[in-house]
Write a protein that holds these residues in place. Structure first.
Motif, mmCIF file in Angstrom:
data_model
loop_
_atom_site.group_PDB
_atom_site.id
_atom_site.type_symbol
_atom_site.label_atom_id
_atom_site.label_comp_id
_atom_site.label_asym_id
_atom_site.label_seq_id
_atom_site.Cartn_x
_atom_site.Cartn_y
_atom_site.Cartn_z
ATOM 1 N N SER A 14 48.284 -18.224 -24.332
ATOM 2 C CA SER A 14 49.090 -17.357 -23.479
ATOM 3 C C SER A 14 48.402 -17.098 -22.152
ATOM 4 O O SER A 14 47.188 -16.978 -22.064
ATOM 5 C CB SER A 14 49.341 -16.021 -24.184
ATOM 6 N N ALA A 15 49.205 -16.976 -21.104
ATOM 7 C CA ALA A 15 48.678 -16.627 -19.791
ATOM 8 C C ALA A 15 48.481 -15.122 -19.675
ATOM 9 O O ALA A 15 47.844 -14.645 -18.758
ATOM 10 C CB ALA A 15 49.624 -17.112 -18.706
ATOM 11 N N TYR A 16 49.050 -14.379 -20.599
ATOM 12 C CA TYR A 16 48.989 -12.924 -20.576
ATOM 13 C C TYR A 16 48.072 -12.431 -21.679
ATOM 14 O O TYR A 16 48.248 -12.753 -22.840
ATOM 15 C CB TYR A 16 50.384 -12.314 -20.772
ATOM 16 N N ASP A 17 47.095 -11.625 -21.325
ATOM 17 C CA ASP A 17 46.191 -11.069 -22.318
ATOM 18 C C ASP A 17 46.638 -9.652 -22.612
ATOM 19 O O ASP A 17 46.288 -8.717 -21.898
ATOM 20 C CB ASP A 17 44.752 -11.106 -21.813
ATOM 21 N N LEU A 18 47.439 -9.491 -23.650
ATOM 22 C CA LEU A 18 47.999 -8.196 -23.994
ATOM 23 C C LEU A 18 47.309 -7.564 -25.195
ATOM 24 O O LEU A 18 47.793 -6.597 -25.752
ATOM 25 C CB LEU A 18 49.503 -8.341 -24.282
ATOM 26 N N ARG A 19 46.177 -8.119 -25.604
ATOM 27 C CA ARG A 19 45.461 -7.590 -26.759
ATOM 28 C C ARG A 19 44.781 -6.275 -26.420
ATOM 29 O O ARG A 19 44.455 -6.004 -25.269
ATOM 30 C CB ARG A 19 44.405 -8.591 -27.226
ATOM 31 N N ASP A 20 44.529 -5.499 -27.427
ATOM 32 C CA ASP A 20 43.798 -4.251 -27.279
ATOM 33 C C ASP A 20 42.362 -4.580 -26.891
ATOM 34 O O ASP A 20 41.669 -5.301 -27.614
ATOM 35 C CB ASP A 20 43.842 -3.492 -28.608
ATOM 36 N N PRO A 21 41.869 -4.084 -25.748
ATOM 37 C CA PRO A 21 40.501 -4.424 -25.324
ATOM 38 C C PRO A 21 39.430 -3.853 -26.246
ATOM 39 O O PRO A 21 38.292 -4.284 -26.228
ATOM 40 C CB PRO A 21 40.394 -3.823 -23.922
ATOM 41 N N HIS A 22 39.801 -2.876 -27.083
ATOM 42 C CA HIS A 22 38.834 -2.277 -27.996
ATOM 43 C C HIS A 22 38.833 -2.943 -29.371
ATOM 44 O O HIS A 22 38.021 -2.615 -30.219
ATOM 45 C CB HIS A 22 39.118 -0.781 -28.144
ATOM 46 N N ALA A 23 39.765 -3.868 -29.575
ATOM 47 C CA ALA A 23 39.840 -4.567 -30.864
ATOM 48 C C ALA A 23 38.710 -5.592 -30.960
ATOM 49 O O ALA A 23 38.220 -6.094 -29.958
ATOM 50 C CB ALA A 23 41.188 -5.270 -31.006
ATOM 51 N N GLU A 24 38.323 -5.886 -32.190
ATOM 52 C CA GLU A 24 37.292 -6.903 -32.411
ATOM 53 C C GLU A 24 37.839 -8.271 -31.999
ATOM 54 O O GLU A 24 39.016 -8.558 -32.194
ATOM 55 C CB GLU A 24 36.893 -6.955 -33.888
ATOM 56 N N THR A 25 36.987 -9.101 -31.439
ATOM 57 C CA THR A 25 37.426 -10.428 -31.036
ATOM 58 C C THR A 25 37.316 -11.384 -32.217
ATOM 59 O O THR A 25 36.465 -11.219 -33.099
ATOM 60 C CB THR A 25 36.568 -10.970 -29.876
ATOM 61 N N GLU A 26 38.178 -12.383 -32.209
ATOM 62 C CA GLU A 26 38.138 -13.391 -33.268
ATOM 63 C C GLU A 26 37.046 -14.399 -32.963
ATOM 64 O O GLU A 26 36.841 -14.789 -31.820
ATOM 65 C CB GLU A 26 39.490 -14.080 -33.400
ATOM 66 N N GLU A 27 36.369 -14.832 -34.017
ATOM 67 C CA GLU A 27 35.289 -15.804 -33.912
ATOM 68 C C GLU A 27 35.579 -16.972 -34.841
ATOM 69 O O GLU A 27 36.228 -16.813 -35.861
ATOM 70 C CB GLU A 27 33.959 -15.157 -34.324
ATOM 71 N N ARG A 28 35.049 -18.131 -34.472
ATOM 72 C CA ARG A 28 35.180 -19.335 -35.300
ATOM 73 C C ARG A 28 33.933 -19.431 -36.167
ATOM 74 O O ARG A 28 32.813 -19.360 -35.654
ATOM 75 C CB ARG A 28 35.298 -20.549 -34.391
ATOM 76 N N HIS A 29 34.118 -19.581 -37.477
ATOM 77 C CA HIS A 29 32.991 -19.679 -38.410
ATOM 78 C C HIS A 29 33.151 -20.909 -39.302
ATOM 79 O O HIS A 29 34.266 -21.244 -39.708
ATOM 80 C CB HIS A 29 32.899 -18.427 -39.297
ATOM 81 N N THR A 30 32.020 -21.534 -39.615
ATOM 82 C CA THR A 30 31.987 -22.656 -40.545
ATOM 83 C C THR A 30 31.321 -22.172 -41.824
ATOM 84 O O THR A 30 30.170 -21.743 -41.807
ATOM 85 C CB THR A 30 31.195 -23.839 -39.950
ATOM 86 N N LEU A 31 32.081 -22.236 -42.920
ATOM 87 C CA LEU A 31 31.583 -21.780 -44.215
ATOM 88 C C LEU A 31 31.356 -22.978 -45.129
ATOM 89 O O LEU A 31 32.213 -23.863 -45.217
ATOM 90 C CB LEU A 31 32.584 -20.832 -44.873
ATOM 91 N N ALA A 32 30.219 -23.004 -45.802
ATOM 92 C CA ALA A 32 29.922 -24.025 -46.804
ATOM 93 C C ALA A 32 29.944 -23.343 -48.160
ATOM 94 O O ALA A 32 29.179 -22.408 -48.409
ATOM 95 C CB ALA A 32 28.562 -24.659 -46.544
ATOM 96 N N VAL A 33 30.837 -23.793 -49.028
ATOM 97 C CA VAL A 33 31.034 -23.168 -50.331
ATOM 98 C C VAL A 33 30.682 -24.189 -51.410
ATOM 99 O O VAL A 33 31.298 -25.254 -51.483
ATOM 100 C CB VAL A 33 32.497 -22.688 -50.500
ATOM 101 N N VAL A 34 29.685 -23.881 -52.242
ATOM 102 C CA VAL A 34 29.268 -24.766 -53.332
ATOM 103 C C VAL A 34 29.983 -24.296 -54.593
ATOM 104 O O VAL A 34 29.881 -23.133 -54.982
ATOM 105 C CB VAL A 34 27.736 -24.736 -53.506
ATOM 106 N N VAL A 35 30.733 -25.234 -55.216
ATOM 107 C CA VAL A 35 31.585 -24.878 -56.354
ATOM 108 C C VAL A 35 31.426 -25.887 -57.489
ATOM 109 O O VAL A 35 30.910 -26.990 -57.293
ATOM 110 C CB VAL A 35 33.082 -24.839 -55.944
ATOM 111 N N ASP A 36 31.906 -25.496 -58.680
ATOM 112 C CA ASP A 36 31.992 -26.435 -59.794
ATOM 113 C C ASP A 36 33.051 -27.480 -59.459
ATOM 114 O O ASP A 36 34.093 -27.150 -58.896
ATOM 115 C CB ASP A 36 32.399 -25.718 -61.089
#
Length: 187
Positions: A14-36
């Motif tokens: 979006s060209a318009y930033d209408l988010r709450d400036p006090h809200a937490e920002t989203e981050e990109r995370h890489t998770l490695a999950v070891v499973v059976d």
């Protein structure tokens, strides 16, 4: 809705930033999950994401220990720091999960992705696509008189950049494996 029909909120496009400036920002995370490595485990892990409305940007799964029947699921997701912590805690509580690592916060890591690109073209477009493939270190894995299939390994950003350059040259189709990641160093 306003007179301009702009919805409240925004997307990253979006060209318009209408988010709450006090809200937490989203981050990109890489998770490695070891499973059976057993039937239904992937469905349970992915069900955790879909059931709570979390988005998965990339998903890679493979058995890593044949004798121990253990698999590694690499998930790339986005969310606020509190959402990421909630995801990790909920994954850790699943019975077939042995370990959850957030490679984004645990230190330096290496991320790679494999992609195949089918590019169709003639004349100068064909020559230009070969030249760009050489610059990006993409390999030609199939060639006909009308098209090429390129194979490339790299960061997701590198693959995105190559795709954008190939679009005007005749990119027909693209297949991506998803991110595979490991932490750097001895641990």
């Amino acid at each position: 809705m306003s007179a301009l029909k702009i919805k409240k909120g925004t997307s990253r496009h979006s060209a318009y930033d209408l988010r709450d400036p006090h809200a937490e920002t989203e981050e990109r995370h890489t998770l490695a999950v070891v499973v059976d490595n057993e039937a239904g485990v992937l469905a349970r892990v992915i069900g955790l994401f879909s059931g709570r409305g979390y988005n998965i940007e990339s998903l890679t799964v493979a058995e890593t220990d044949h004798t121990g029947h253990v698999s590694r699921i690499t998930v790339v997701t986005t969310g606020t720091p509190s959402v990421i912590e909630q995801i990790k805690a909920q994954l850790g509580r699943l019975v077939p999960v042995h370990d959850v690592h957030d490679l984004t916060v645990e230190g330096a890591s290496v991320e790679r992705e494999l992609a195949l690109f089918k590019v169709s073209g003639n004349g100068n477009d064909r020559i230009e696509s070969l030249r760009l493939a050489e610059i990006f270190r993409a390999n030609v894995v199939d060639s006909t008189l009308e098209s090429f299939v390129f194979e490339m390994t790299g960061t997701p950003q590198k693959i995105d950049a190559f795709a954008e350059l190939m679009r005007p040259l005749g990119l027909v189709e693209m297949a991506r494996t998803g991110v595979a990641a490991l932490s750097r160093g001895m641990d």
